[in-house]
Design an enzyme around this catalytic site. Structure first.
Site, PDB file in Angstrom:
ATOM      1  CG  ASP A  34      -0.373  -0.010   2.589  1.00  0.00           C
ATOM      2  OD1 ASP A  34       0.931  -0.702   2.518  1.00  0.00           O
ATOM      3  OD2 ASP A  34      -1.003   0.223   3.545  1.00  0.00           O
ATOM      4  N   GLY A 119      -2.778  -5.284  18.900  1.00  0.00           N
ATOM      5  CA  GLY A 119      -1.403  -5.514  18.196  1.00  0.00           C
ATOM      6  C   GLY A 119      -1.153  -6.950  17.718  1.00  0.00           C
ATOM      7  CB  ALA A 120      -3.270  -9.623  16.618  1.00  0.00           C
ATOM      8  CB  SER A 123      -6.572  -2.880  10.950  1.00  0.00           C
ATOM      9  OG  SER A 123      -5.849  -3.073   9.843  1.00  0.00           O
ATOM     10  CB  SER A 125      -4.284   1.579  14.905  1.00  0.00           C
ATOM     11  OG  SER A 125      -3.942   1.095  13.862  1.00  0.00           O
ATOM     12  CD  GLU A 157      -2.016   4.345  12.383  1.00  0.00           C
ATOM     13  OE1 GLU A 157      -1.153   3.873  13.307  1.00  0.00           O
ATOM     14  OE2 GLU A 157      -3.243   4.390  12.917  1.00  0.00           O
ATOM     15  CG  ASP A 169      -4.423  -1.339   7.721  1.00  0.00           C
ATOM     16  OD1 ASP A 169      -4.429  -2.245   6.885  1.00  0.00           O
ATOM     17  OD2 ASP A 169      -3.401  -1.209   8.783  1.00  0.00           O
ATOM     18  CE1 TYR A 219       3.610  -1.288   7.759  1.00  0.00           C
ATOM     19  CE2 TYR A 219       4.362   0.756   8.123  1.00  0.00           C
ATOM     20  CZ  TYR A 219       3.642  -0.161   7.455  1.00  0.00           C
ATOM     21  OH  TYR A 219       2.530   0.303   6.593  1.00  0.00           O
TER      22      TYR A 219
END
Length: 383
Positions: A34, A119-120, A123, A125, A157, A169, A219
């Site tokens: 993305d 935290g998996a 998405s 957040s 974000e 996301d 990341y």
């Protein structure tokens, strides 16, 4: 829903005026594409985040959440900045962005609840950002269109939270539709809804239970590496994004890259973008077995070229390859832990889960969490 209403009454001594829901997402294929201007294939899932909310006359935003003990009472003002690492920075960032756009808000009492594992890589957040933006638009009649909500949430974000994510996301949880995968061009934002009719298969989501915080992970490092590759290639190649570069161009001009690690990163991005295009074709042809093969290929590329997997995710995919009722599996999300997805015969889900749990526990030392998910609709009001 009843529990959320009762908890809201207990905490704020009144009933909520509205309850909104925003899903999480999985990416079926097209990872780390993305922010490189390519195509991805996410979908919204049935798990997500709820928000019970009412206006107040105190000019205060009262943030509470059933998942976290931290609360906050923040006075209405002209701007905000991120403070610490608490969960309420995500909705606060949305409020900050909307106020800076000169929309008029009042105080709010807000109670969040999510059934997404934090935290998996599903998405959580983006779910809370989109949820807050959609709720504010509805509550204050701001008339922000769905695409605008996705873009606003991405900006939060990137700029407020400090995470260099792309649009995928936020787009998926805003514009997702039931039983549909989204083929999204992350450069132009053109998209197509594809039928994701998996019939006698289930979409299994497997949580490694190894949490990671993306701003602490590699990341942002991968984001920077891709930017550096593009910068070097643009000396002789006319390309806006790394996904605009062909394999032939990369091979011909790899002397410009002059770094084996950066070359691997570019190779993954270019090949993964091609896999997404191929996956769209096989979905339209209802060829799930070929789609599953592409999932396995995607995971191998993420493991060997992009190096964002890990022993936990690899262990899950290794088991899936040995289980004959599973036709495809891969990590989903940014990696470094988080979740994998798999296509498994519905009739074999219990046996699959039992076998995977034992295999994973033997290899890793603790159990994963496994559940089957529906492909659902995007953000919406539910009360």
């Amino acid at each position: 829903m009843t529990d959320i209403k009762q908890e809201f009454q207990k905490r704020f001594q009144k009933q909520p005026d509205h309850i909104f829901f925003s899903p999480g997402r999985v990416n079926l294929i097209g990872e780390h594409i993305d922010y490189n201007g390519g195509r991805v294939m996410p979908c919204a899932i049935s798990l997500g985040t709820y928000l019970a909310v009412s206006k107040n006359t105190d000019k205060i935003f009262r943030f509470q959440c059933l998942n976290f003990p931290e609360t906050a009472e923040i006075h209405l003002q002209s701007s905000y900045s991120k403070t610490g690492r608490e969960w309420f920075n995500y909705p606060l960032g949305v409020i900050d962005n909307i106020i800076r756009e000169e929309y008029s808000l009042s105080g709010l009492d807000l109670l969040f609840y999510g059934n997404l594992p934090i935290g998996a890589g599903l998405s959580s957040s983006a779910s809370i950002e989109v949820l807050t933006a959609y709720a504010l638009s509805e509550l204050f009649q701001l008339n922000i269109r769905r695409l605008g909500i996705a873009l606003l949430s991405k900006k939060v974000e990137n700029e407020f939270i400090g995470m260099n994510c792309g649009i995928m996301d936020q787009f998926a949880v805003t514009l997702g539709e039931k039983h549909k995968a989204i083929l999204l061009n992350c450069d132009t934002l053109e998209y197509e809804l594809l039928p994701f009719e998996i019939k006698d298969y289930a979409l299994a989501i497997i949580n490694t239970n190894k949490t990671r915080k993306l701003t602490d992970s590699k990341y942002n490092e991968r984001f920077a590496e891709c930017g550096e590759v593009l910068k070097r290639l643009k000396k002789e190649i006319d390309a806006k994004n790394l996904c605009d570069v062909s394999i032939e161009d990369l091979q011909t001009h790899k002397f410009l890259v002059n770094d084996p690690v950066l070359e691997k990163r570019a190779l993954h991005v270019i090949l993964e973008n091609s896999r997404v295009n191929e996956a769209a074709k096989v979905l339209k042809a209802a060829d799930l077995k070929e789609f599953g093969r592409l999932m396995y290929d995607s995971h191998r590329s993420l493991k060997e070229l992009y190096e964002v997997s890990g022993v936990e995710l690899d262990t899950i995919v290794e088991f899936c390859k040995t289980y004959d009722k599973c036709i495809g599996a891969r990590m989903t999300g940014a990696g470094f832990g988080g979740c994998a997805i798999a296509l498994v015969k519905k009739e074999s889900m219990d046996d699959f889960a039992e076998g995977l749990i034992q295999y994973y526990k033997n290899e890793i030392g603790y159990e994963p969490t496994i559940f089957a998910s529906e492909i659902g609709d995007g953000v919406r009001e539910v009360f």
